[in-house]
Scaffold this motif. Structure first.
Motif, PDB file in Angstrom:
ATOM      1  N   ASP A  86       0.826  -1.207   0.000  1.00  0.00           N
ATOM      2  CA  ASP A  86       0.000   0.000   0.000  1.00  0.00           C
ATOM      3  C   ASP A  86       0.863   1.262   0.000  1.00  0.00           C
ATOM      4  O   ASP A  86       0.521   2.257  -0.656  1.00  0.00           O
ATOM      5  CB  ASP A  86      -0.928  -0.009   1.222  1.00  0.00           C
ATOM      6  CG  ASP A  86      -2.073  -1.004   1.064  1.00  0.00           C
ATOM      7  OD1 ASP A  86      -2.415  -1.328  -0.086  1.00  0.00           O
ATOM      8  OD2 ASP A  86      -2.604  -1.458   2.096  1.00  0.00           O
ATOM      9  N   ALA A  87       1.985   1.237   0.726  1.00  0.00           N
ATOM     10  CA  ALA A  87       2.889   2.386   0.719  1.00  0.00           C
ATOM     11  C   ALA A  87       3.483   2.590  -0.669  1.00  0.00           C
ATOM     12  O   ALA A  87       3.587   3.718  -1.156  1.00  0.00           O
ATOM     13  CB  ALA A  87       3.994   2.173   1.750  1.00  0.00           C
ATOM     14  N   ARG A  88       3.859   1.495  -1.332  1.00  0.00           N
ATOM     15  CA  ARG A  88       4.409   1.600  -2.695  1.00  0.00           C
ATOM     16  C   ARG A  88       3.350   2.081  -3.676  1.00  0.00           C
ATOM     17  O   ARG A  88       3.622   2.917  -4.541  1.00  0.00           O
ATOM     18  CB  ARG A  88       4.955   0.240  -3.121  1.00  0.00           C
ATOM     19  CG  ARG A  88       5.539   0.207  -4.543  1.00  0.00           C
ATOM     20  CD  ARG A  88       6.906   0.826  -4.585  1.00  0.00           C
ATOM     21  NE  ARG A  88       7.884   0.021  -3.891  1.00  0.00           N
ATOM     22  CZ  ARG A  88       8.587  -0.969  -4.459  1.00  0.00           C
ATOM     23  NH1 ARG A  88       8.418  -1.245  -5.743  1.00  0.00           N
ATOM     24  NH2 ARG A  88       9.468  -1.649  -3.760  1.00  0.00           N
ATOM     25  N   ALA A  89       2.106   1.549  -3.563  1.00  0.00           N
ATOM     26  CA  ALA A  89       1.037   1.945  -4.476  1.00  0.00           C
ATOM     27  C   ALA A  89       0.697   3.422  -4.320  1.00  0.00           C
ATOM     28  O   ALA A  89       0.438   4.124  -5.295  1.00  0.00           O
ATOM     29  CB  ALA A  89      -0.203   1.079  -4.231  1.00  0.00           C
ATOM     30  N   ALA A 125      -3.142  -0.775  -9.364  1.00  0.00           N
ATOM     31  CA  ALA A 125      -2.868  -2.180  -9.654  1.00  0.00           C
ATOM     32  C   ALA A 125      -1.797  -2.759  -8.743  1.00  0.00           C
ATOM     33  O   ALA A 125      -1.589  -3.973  -8.728  1.00  0.00           O
ATOM     34  CB  ALA A 125      -2.449  -2.351 -11.111  1.00  0.00           C
ATOM     35  N   MET A 126      -1.097  -1.888  -7.977  1.00  0.00           N
ATOM     36  CA  MET A 126      -0.079  -2.352  -7.041  1.00  0.00           C
ATOM     37  C   MET A 126      -0.558  -2.258  -5.605  1.00  0.00           C
ATOM     38  O   MET A 126       0.247  -2.266  -4.665  1.00  0.00           O
ATOM     39  CB  MET A 126       1.208  -1.544  -7.222  1.00  0.00           C
ATOM     40  CG  MET A 126       1.925  -1.813  -8.529  1.00  0.00           C
ATOM     41  SD  MET A 126       2.431  -3.541  -8.729  1.00  0.00           S
ATOM     42  CE  MET A 126       3.659  -3.684  -7.443  1.00  0.00           C
ATOM     43  N   SER A 127      -1.867  -2.180  -5.403  1.00  0.00           N
ATOM     44  CA  SER A 127      -2.418  -2.179  -4.055  1.00  0.00           C
ATOM     45  C   SER A 127      -2.181  -3.537  -3.404  1.00  0.00           C
ATOM     46  O   SER A 127      -1.872  -4.529  -4.068  1.00  0.00           O
ATOM     47  CB  SER A 127      -3.909  -1.866  -4.089  1.00  0.00           C
ATOM     48  OG  SER A 127      -4.612  -2.908  -4.735  1.00  0.00           O
ATOM     49  N   HIS A 134       8.119   1.412   3.212  1.00  0.00           N
ATOM     50  CA  HIS A 134       8.446   1.000   1.849  1.00  0.00           C
ATOM     51  C   HIS A 134       9.402  -0.167   1.820  1.00  0.00           C
ATOM     52  O   HIS A 134       9.575  -0.812   0.796  1.00  0.00           O
ATOM     53  CB  HIS A 134       9.060   2.156   1.073  1.00  0.00           C
ATOM     54  CG  HIS A 134       8.136   3.315   0.862  1.00  0.00           C
ATOM     55  ND1 HIS A 134       7.323   3.421  -0.238  1.00  0.00           N
ATOM     56  CD2 HIS A 134       7.870   4.399   1.627  1.00  0.00           C
ATOM     57  CE1 HIS A 134       6.609   4.521  -0.154  1.00  0.00           C
ATOM     58  NE2 HIS A 134       6.915   5.147   0.972  1.00  0.00           N
ATOM     59  N   GLY A 135      10.083  -0.441   2.952  1.00  0.00           N
ATOM     60  CA  GLY A 135      11.125  -1.440   2.988  1.00  0.00           C
ATOM     61  C   GLY A 135      12.458  -0.774   3.280  1.00  0.00           C
ATOM     62  O   GLY A 135      12.525   0.220   3.995  1.00  0.00           O
ATOM     63  N   PHE A 136      13.530  -1.317   2.726  1.00  0.00           N
ATOM     64  CA  PHE A 136      14.864  -0.751   2.938  1.00  0.00           C
ATOM     65  C   PHE A 136      15.087   0.449   2.027  1.00  0.00           C
ATOM     66  O   PHE A 136      14.776   0.443   0.841  1.00  0.00           O
ATOM     67  CB  PHE A 136      15.951  -1.792   2.651  1.00  0.00           C
ATOM     68  CG  PHE A 136      16.136  -2.779   3.771  1.00  0.00           C
ATOM     69  CD1 PHE A 136      16.728  -2.386   4.953  1.00  0.00           C
ATOM     70  CD2 PHE A 136      15.732  -4.103   3.640  1.00  0.00           C
ATOM     71  CE1 PHE A 136      16.917  -3.290   6.005  1.00  0.00           C
ATOM     72  CE2 PHE A 136      15.910  -5.007   4.660  1.00  0.00           C
ATOM     73  CZ  PHE A 136      16.494  -4.612   5.849  1.00  0.00           C
ATOM     74  N   THR A 137      15.657   1.496   2.610  1.00  0.00           N
ATOM     75  CA  THR A 137      16.031   2.696   1.861  1.00  0.00           C
ATOM     76  C   THR A 137      17.419   3.114   2.323  1.00  0.00           C
ATOM     77  O   THR A 137      17.711   3.127   3.514  1.00  0.00           O
ATOM     78  CB  THR A 137      15.041   3.845   2.126  1.00  0.00           C
ATOM     79  OG1 THR A 137      13.713   3.402   1.800  1.00  0.00           O
ATOM     80  CG2 THR A 137      15.387   5.056   1.276  1.00  0.00           C
ATOM     81  N   ALA A 138      18.284   3.471   1.375  1.00  0.00           N
ATOM     82  CA  ALA A 138      19.642   3.871   1.722  1.00  0.00           C
ATOM     83  C   ALA A 138      19.642   5.228   2.403  1.00  0.00           C
ATOM     84  O   ALA A 138      18.842   6.098   2.090  1.00  0.00           O
ATOM     85  CB  ALA A 138      20.504   3.918   0.464  1.00  0.00           C
ATOM     86  N   LEU A 139      20.555   5.376   3.350  1.00  0.00           N
ATOM     87  CA  LEU A 139      20.713   6.670   4.040  1.00  0.00           C
ATOM     88  C   LEU A 139      21.641   7.581   3.273  1.00  0.00           C
ATOM     89  O   LEU A 139      22.547   7.121   2.585  1.00  0.00           O
ATOM     90  CB  LEU A 139      21.262   6.422   5.452  1.00  0.00           C
ATOM     91  CG  LEU A 139      20.330   5.708   6.416  1.00  0.00           C
ATOM     92  CD1 LEU A 139      21.036   5.465   7.750  1.00  0.00           C
ATOM     93  CD2 LEU A 139      19.060   6.507   6.646  1.00  0.00           C
TER      94      LEU A 139
END
Length: 353
Positions: free
Chosen positions: A149-152, A159-161, A348-353
């Motif tokens: 849901d965060a990505r959608a 369509a990415m829900s 969203h998952g992993f995100t680089a700092l």
């Protein structure tokens, strides 16, 4: 087939007549020096004739054209910096290992890839499908829904829900080693044969293989395990290339033991003690499994002081003053050099700092 000009056709006919062959292949069976001597051509013309004959037999130009239009396929992690660390994401086809200690985020990264793998590779292409094999409990559907849901919302793509994403994931929960090997050997190829699957996640490959089977001698168990791992690894690589998908296998870690020498006391000689080396971890399943995978991604975590907190060297730090720092490391890969980057974990998952 290479199309010849009239001059090239006449040259080929002349060479075949001189050599006494009925096909270009027979001309190429002899050494080049003998070909030049037999045809009686000058060196430049003989070299050109040899090239024309080779193009007739070995269709280089069509192969070069196919190679030039071939585009590599990758599964993005959703973060440009992490993708760059891994070469461009997860390569398709390949077998990639994700390894790390408990709670380091291995499953989080796999869920992140399971969402990204569904994205259309081109505007007119359909959404992809994913096979997710769980060997350590239930599938984390709630966490996947949050990430989807965060990505959608970020992509503005209904369509990415979470509902749509879950419909495109085939989940299998396997409780023992025999069931796992049977499913991976027979059921997985049937799912891949549909052509819709772009990613297979095995979370984790080590769960049923780290400990001895009851009633089996240790050396016999490890011998059987090595044999089965090699067979399974060969099949996974074959299926990844045959069905054009990426296969991500989660592995666990083990403590590293070594000899540590204590300082001599009262003139005695130093004594060595075999003990666990603090902070040292190594992937489970050993060198056999390491030889199977194409790339290894390792997740690290460490509790450390928050940046706005000062510490006066007290031995114990209250837990509320600590934060968890995380890193993703590309240990080995044919597509990128060894490197690591610090990351954070959010919706969203992993995100680089």
């Amino acid at each position: 087939m290479h199309s010849l000009t009239d001059d090239e056709q006449a040259l080929v006919t002349k060479c075949m007549a001189k050599v006494g062959s009925e096909s270009p292949q027979e001309c190429l069976l002899m050494p080049y020096t003998e070909f030049e001597r037999t045809t009686g051509l000058d060196p430049q013309t003989a070299r050109h004739a040899w090239t024309v004959l080779s193009q007739l037999v070995y269709t280089w130009e069509p192969n070069c054209i196919r190679a030039s239009i071939h585009t590599e396929q990758w599964i993005t992690t959703g973060c440009d910096q992490i993708d760059a660390l891994l070469g461009n994401g997860i390569r398709v086809p390949s077998v990639v290992e994700v390894v790390g200690e408990s709670a380091s985020g291995k499953t989080q990264l796999c869920l992140q890839l399971a969402i990204s793998a569904q994205l259309p590779r081109a505007p007119q292409e359909p959404y992809g499908h994913v096979v997710y094999v769980c060997t350590e409990g239930a599938f984390p559907a709630q966490r996947l829904a949050t990430m989807a849901d965060a990505r959608a919302s970020h992509m503005n793509d209904p369509a990415m829900s979470s509902t749509q994403v879950m419909c495109r994931i085939q989940v299998a929960e396997l409780d023992d080693m025999e069931t796992m090997f049977h499913a991976l050997s027979y059921k997985l190829p049937a799912l891949l044969s549909t052509g819709d699957v772009r990613l297979v996640v095995i979370d984790s490959i080590a769960a049923h293989l780290r400990f001895d089977m009851e009633g089996t001698e240790p050396h016999e168990f490890y011998k059987q395990r090595s044999s089965r791992l090699m067979q399974l690894g060969a099949r996974l690589k074959q299926w990844a290339h045959e069905y054009k998908c990426a296969i991500v296998c989660v592995n666990q870690v083990k403590d590293v033991f070594g000899m540590q020498t204590s300082l001599p006391v009262d003139g005695d000689s130093a004594e060595g003690e075999f003990k666990m080396i603090r902070g040292s971890k190594a992937p489970a399943l050993g060198a056999v499994w390491a030889s199977v995978v194409n790339a290894r991604v390792m997740l690290h975590q460490r509790r450390s002081m928050a940046p706005n907190v000062t510490h006066d060297a007290e031995p114990e730090v209250p837990s509320h003053l600590l934060r968890t720092r995380r890193w993703i490391e590309n240990v080995f890969s044919p597509w990128a050099p060894p490197a690591q980057c610090e990351v954070t974990l959010n919706d969203h998952g992993f995100t680089a700092l």
